[in-house]
Design a protein around this motif. Structure first.
Motif, PDB file in Angstrom:
ATOM      1  N   PHE A  55     -15.014  -5.013  -9.040  1.00  0.00           N
ATOM      2  CA  PHE A  55     -14.226  -3.980  -9.713  1.00  0.00           C
ATOM      3  C   PHE A  55     -15.072  -2.763 -10.081  1.00  0.00           C
ATOM      4  O   PHE A  55     -14.548  -1.650 -10.157  1.00  0.00           O
ATOM      5  N   ALA A  56     -16.374  -2.949 -10.287  1.00  0.00           N
ATOM      6  CA  ALA A  56     -17.246  -1.788 -10.468  1.00  0.00           C
ATOM      7  C   ALA A  56     -17.314  -0.984  -9.177  1.00  0.00           C
ATOM      8  O   ALA A  56     -17.322   0.259  -9.191  1.00  0.00           O
ATOM      9  N   THR A  57     -17.347  -1.680  -8.043  1.00  0.00           N
ATOM     10  CA  THR A  57     -17.315  -1.004  -6.741  1.00  0.00           C
ATOM     11  C   THR A  57     -15.989  -0.270  -6.554  1.00  0.00           C
ATOM     12  O   THR A  57     -15.963   0.893  -6.102  1.00  0.00           O
ATOM     13  N   LEU A  58     -14.875  -0.916  -6.901  1.00  0.00           N
ATOM     14  CA  LEU A  58     -13.568  -0.258  -6.859  1.00  0.00           C
ATOM     15  C   LEU A  58     -13.563   0.978  -7.745  1.00  0.00           C
ATOM     16  O   LEU A  58     -13.000   2.017  -7.375  1.00  0.00           O
ATOM     17  N   ASP A  59     -14.207   0.897  -8.899  1.00  0.00           N
ATOM     18  CA  ASP A  59     -14.259   2.041  -9.808  1.00  0.00           C
ATOM     19  C   ASP A  59     -15.000   3.208  -9.167  1.00  0.00           C
ATOM     20  O   ASP A  59     -14.593   4.372  -9.311  1.00  0.00           O
ATOM     21  N   LEU A  60     -16.079   2.922  -8.448  1.00  0.00           N
ATOM     22  CA  LEU A  60     -16.818   3.975  -7.746  1.00  0.00           C
ATOM     23  C   LEU A  60     -15.966   4.588  -6.643  1.00  0.00           C
ATOM     24  O   LEU A  60     -15.910   5.811  -6.487  1.00  0.00           O
ATOM     25  N   ILE A  61     -15.298   3.739  -5.870  1.00  0.00           N
ATOM     26  CA  ILE A  61     -14.467   4.214  -4.767  1.00  0.00           C
ATOM     27  C   ILE A  61     -13.309   5.073  -5.266  1.00  0.00           C
ATOM     28  O   ILE A  61     -12.950   6.087  -4.666  1.00  0.00           O
ATOM     29  N   SER A  62     -12.721   4.668  -6.406  1.00  0.00           N
ATOM     30  CA  SER A  62     -11.512   5.331  -6.917  1.00  0.00           C
ATOM     31  C   SER A  62     -11.808   6.433  -7.926  1.00  0.00           C
ATOM     32  O   SER A  62     -10.885   6.997  -8.512  1.00  0.00           O
ATOM     33  N   ASN A  63     -13.078   6.709  -8.151  1.00  0.00           N
ATOM     34  CA  ASN A  63     -13.478   7.728  -9.131  1.00  0.00           C
ATOM     35  C   ASN A  63     -12.990   7.389 -10.538  1.00  0.00           C
ATOM     36  O   ASN A  63     -12.391   8.206 -11.236  1.00  0.00           O
ATOM     37  N   GLY A  64     -13.235   6.131 -10.938  1.00  0.00           N
ATOM     38  CA  GLY A  64     -12.995   5.738 -12.332  1.00  0.00           C
ATOM     39  C   GLY A  64     -11.586   5.305 -12.655  1.00  0.00           C
ATOM     40  O   GLY A  64     -11.125   5.486 -13.781  1.00  0.00           O
ATOM     41  N   ARG A  65     -10.882   4.671 -11.696  1.00  0.00           N
ATOM     42  CA  ARG A  65      -9.492   4.267 -11.932  1.00  0.00           C
ATOM     43  C   ARG A  65      -9.301   2.753 -11.995  1.00  0.00           C
ATOM     44  O   ARG A  65      -8.165   2.273 -12.060  1.00  0.00           O
ATOM     45  N   ALA A  93      -8.297  -0.262  -0.764  1.00  0.00           N
ATOM     46  CA  ALA A  93      -7.543   0.424   0.290  1.00  0.00           C
ATOM     47  C   ALA A  93      -6.586   1.446  -0.313  1.00  0.00           C
ATOM     48  O   ALA A  93      -6.459   2.568   0.186  1.00  0.00           O
ATOM     49  N   ILE A  94      -5.923   1.054  -1.398  1.00  0.00           N
ATOM     50  CA  ILE A  94      -4.994   1.953  -2.078  1.00  0.00           C
ATOM     51  C   ILE A  94      -5.721   3.166  -2.655  1.00  0.00           C
ATOM     52  O   ILE A  94      -5.203   4.286  -2.645  1.00  0.00           O
ATOM     53  N   ALA A  95      -6.940   2.946  -3.143  1.00  0.00           N
ATOM     54  CA  ALA A  95      -7.708   4.039  -3.745  1.00  0.00           C
ATOM     55  C   ALA A  95      -7.920   5.187  -2.757  1.00  0.00           C
ATOM     56  O   ALA A  95      -8.006   6.354  -3.158  1.00  0.00           O
ATOM     57  N   GLN A  96      -7.991   4.852  -1.458  1.00  0.00           N
ATOM     58  CA  GLN A  96      -8.271   5.868  -0.449  1.00  0.00           C
ATOM     59  C   GLN A  96      -7.084   6.781  -0.154  1.00  0.00           C
ATOM     60  O   GLN A  96      -7.265   7.877   0.388  1.00  0.00           O
ATOM     61  N   ILE A  97      -5.880   6.341  -0.506  1.00  0.00           N
ATOM     62  CA  ILE A  97      -4.694   7.158  -0.198  1.00  0.00           C
ATOM     63  C   ILE A  97      -3.973   7.603  -1.460  1.00  0.00           C
ATOM     64  O   ILE A  97      -2.854   8.103  -1.392  1.00  0.00           O
ATOM     65  N   THR A  98      -4.584   7.409  -2.624  1.00  0.00           N
ATOM     66  CA  THR A  98      -4.016   7.860  -3.896  1.00  0.00           C
ATOM     67  C   THR A  98      -5.027   8.742  -4.608  1.00  0.00           C
ATOM     68  O   THR A  98      -6.214   8.749  -4.270  1.00  0.00           O
ATOM     69  N   GLU A  99      -4.539   9.467  -5.619  1.00  0.00           N
ATOM     70  CA  GLU A  99      -5.411  10.432  -6.282  1.00  0.00           C
ATOM     71  C   GLU A  99      -5.641  10.158  -7.756  1.00  0.00           C
ATOM     72  O   GLU A  99      -6.750  10.347  -8.252  1.00  0.00           O
ATOM     73  N   ARG A 100      -4.588   9.729  -8.485  1.00  0.00           N
ATOM     74  CA  ARG A 100      -4.751   9.655  -9.932  1.00  0.00           C
ATOM     75  C   ARG A 100      -4.272   8.350 -10.558  1.00  0.00           C
ATOM     76  O   ARG A 100      -4.610   8.041 -11.687  1.00  0.00           O
ATOM     77  N   ILE A 153       0.839  -1.203   0.000  1.00  0.00           N
ATOM     78  CA  ILE A 153       0.000   0.000   0.000  1.00  0.00           C
ATOM     79  C   ILE A 153       0.876   1.257   0.000  1.00  0.00           C
ATOM     80  O   ILE A 153       0.596   2.230  -0.715  1.00  0.00           O
ATOM     81  N   GLN A 154       1.970   1.225   0.744  1.00  0.00           N
ATOM     82  CA  GLN A 154       2.887   2.361   0.759  1.00  0.00           C
ATOM     83  C   GLN A 154       3.570   2.534  -0.594  1.00  0.00           C
ATOM     84  O   GLN A 154       3.773   3.667  -1.059  1.00  0.00           O
ATOM     85  N   ALA A 155       3.921   1.437  -1.243  1.00  0.00           N
ATOM     86  CA  ALA A 155       4.532   1.522  -2.579  1.00  0.00           C
ATOM     87  C   ALA A 155       3.581   2.181  -3.564  1.00  0.00           C
ATOM     88  O   ALA A 155       3.994   2.997  -4.399  1.00  0.00           O
ATOM     89  N   ALA A 156       2.304   1.836  -3.485  1.00  0.00           N
ATOM     90  CA  ALA A 156       1.310   2.456  -4.366  1.00  0.00           C
ATOM     91  C   ALA A 156       1.205   3.955  -4.112  1.00  0.00           C
ATOM     92  O   ALA A 156       1.082   4.760  -5.048  1.00  0.00           O
ATOM     93  N   LYS A 157       1.242   4.340  -2.841  1.00  0.00           N
ATOM     94  CA  LYS A 157       1.184   5.765  -2.494  1.00  0.00           C
ATOM     95  C   LYS A 157       2.399   6.498  -3.062  1.00  0.00           C
ATOM     96  O   LYS A 157       2.266   7.595  -3.641  1.00  0.00           O
ATOM     97  N   LEU A 158       3.582   5.901  -2.912  1.00  0.00           N
ATOM     98  CA  LEU A 158       4.796   6.507  -3.473  1.00  0.00           C
ATOM     99  C   LEU A 158       4.700   6.632  -4.993  1.00  0.00           C
ATOM    100  O   LEU A 158       5.087   7.660  -5.565  1.00  0.00           O
ATOM    101  N   ALA A 159       4.200   5.588  -5.643  1.00  0.00           N
ATOM    102  CA  ALA A 159       4.078   5.601  -7.105  1.00  0.00           C
ATOM    103  C   ALA A 159       3.126   6.690  -7.565  1.00  0.00           C
ATOM    104  O   ALA A 159       3.371   7.378  -8.566  1.00  0.00           O
ATOM    105  N   ASP A 160       2.031   6.864  -6.846  1.00  0.00           N
ATOM    106  CA  ASP A 160       1.059   7.904  -7.186  1.00  0.00           C
ATOM    107  C   ASP A 160       1.667   9.292  -7.001  1.00  0.00           C
ATOM    108  O   ASP A 160       1.562  10.156  -7.881  1.00  0.00           O
ATOM    109  N   GLU A 161       2.328   9.497  -5.883  1.00  0.00           N
ATOM    110  CA  GLU A 161       2.928  10.799  -5.600  1.00  0.00           C
ATOM    111  C   GLU A 161       4.051  11.128  -6.574  1.00  0.00           C
ATOM    112  O   GLU A 161       4.269  12.298  -6.911  1.00  0.00           O
ATOM    113  N   ALA A 162       4.744  10.089  -7.051  1.00  0.00           N
ATOM    114  CA  ALA A 162       5.855  10.309  -7.981  1.00  0.00           C
ATOM    115  C   ALA A 162       5.383  10.508  -9.421  1.00  0.00           C
ATOM    116  O   ALA A 162       6.183  10.844 -10.289  1.00  0.00           O
TER     117      ALA A 162
END
Length: 356
Positions: A106-116, A77-84, A42-51
């Motif tokens: 995955f449709a639920t994940l899409d709703l949570i992540s705003n289409g990601r 879980a990752i969707a909640q701490i990432t943006e794009r 989860i931290q790696a995903a956050k770093l990847a998003d921020e980078a």
């Protein structure tokens, strides 16, 4: 998104993925537990998003030596701490998951992540999920075909009537929730069979090739089969999206990268082959050959990685590159360093060159 940011993110997409293996560190003999591994992913995903990387993926396994069996839960879980950053499975074992549940998750994940949300579907490197979920390995291929057929219908239609061999029929069934995106992007993960590549083309879905070594040219028949079958089936060539995935380790110099990564990479393959009942020890000479400049193993300096990606781009014209960086017990601080180098030293050059 401003003009400058659009320019930064033109060219091919670049990201990372994890299969969440629980290997002991070859230097210490210690292995992190599943809870710590999950936190690091989860931290790696956050770093990847921020980078500024474009994609993050997690794979599905059903074994005690892997930490992730439920990619949509981890990705939520990752969707909640990432943006794009886009969030994908790498891969979903489509043969042994109910397509309706897969779509709903995955449709639920899409709703949570705003289409990601995205899915890369595959047939899996291991067979544990077949008896676990009540499927027969003799139906390996037929299950994949039927489940893909149903998933594509679920993805297209809100109300579905369908009949198949391996699950109960659907009659005017509501398929909910619907994703933010018009349809969930789905790719097929392909290892080495031309028929799998051709099937992905006929379906008109993306194809992600697992290039784990050797001369990249040996994968050209897969690319040709995919595109030829897709065009013959009436799909627009531009919509036949191709991705490359592979193992990667980046350090300041190529010699440093090879010196640091060899113990972990040898450890990783020993671990994987033990799972398959094979004894294997990768020698230093084996590794040097595997990591040479003309191969598909992405180990080296940022410049070496850039050159490998661009060489493959010249061959395949792919739209996406995703690197697996956290294997063989590699400590998290080395994974984090690799993410930073990929995002800051490799991605900008690759995007610039592939956007011309």
């Amino acid at each position: 998104m401003g003009v400058e940011e659009q320019a930064i993110h033109s060219g091919i997409e670049i990201g990372i993925y994890s299969l969440a293996d629980l290997c002991p560190d070859p230097h210490t003999g210690q292995s992190v537990n599943a809870q710590q591994r999950m936190k690091e992913i989860i931290q790696a995903a956050k770093l990847a998003d921020e980078a500024g990387l474009d994609i993050f993926g997690v794979g599905e396994h059903h074994r005690l030596d892997y930490a992730v069996s439920a990619p949509p839960v981890v990705l939520a879980a990752i969707a909640q701490i990432t943006e794009r950053i886009k969030l994908t499975s790498t891969t979903t074992v489509l043969s042994t998951v109910d397509p309706v549940r897969l779509f709903e998750d995955f449709a639920t994940l899409d709703l949570i992540s705003n289409g990601r949300a995205e899915i890369i579907a595959g047939r899996g490197a291991f067979i544990e999920s077949f008896p676990l979920f009540g499927y027969d390995t003799n139906d390996y291929d037929a299950l994949f075909s039927e489940h893909m057929d149903l998933f594509l219908k679920l993805n297209h239609d809100e109300i579905v009537t369908w009949n198949g061999q391996f699950r109960s029929r659907l009659r005017n069934a509501d398929i909910a929730p619907r994703p933010v995106q018009k349809q969930l992007p789905i790719w097929v993960g392909v290892g080495g069979t031309v028929e799998s590549a051709a099937r992905a083309g006929r379906l008109g879905v993306g194809m992600a090739i697992a290039m784990l070594g050797g001369d990249p040219m040996r994968f050209m028949p897969l690319v040709e089969a995919y595109r030829e079958a897709g065009v013959q089936a009436g799909h627009d060539l531009e919509n036949l999206k191709l991705g490359v995935t592979g193992h990667a380790y980046i350090s300041e110099t190529t010699q440093q990268a090879k010196r640091e990564f060899y113990p972990y990479y040898s450890n990783y393959w020993s671990h994987v082959n033990r799972q398959r009942g094979m004894a294997f020890r990768m020698t230093q000479a084996d590794f040097e050959h595997m990591a040479s400049p003309d191969t598909a193993l992405f180990v080296g300096s940022p410049q070496q990685i850039v050159e490998k990606i661009l060489r493959q781009y010249e061959l395949f014209g792919h739209k996406r590159f995703i690197a697996q960086m956290d294997i063989g017990g590699l400590p998290f601080h080395k994974v984090a360093s690799g993410i930073e180098l990929l995002a800051t030293k490799v991605a900008p050059i690759v995007r610039k060159e592939t956007s011309k």
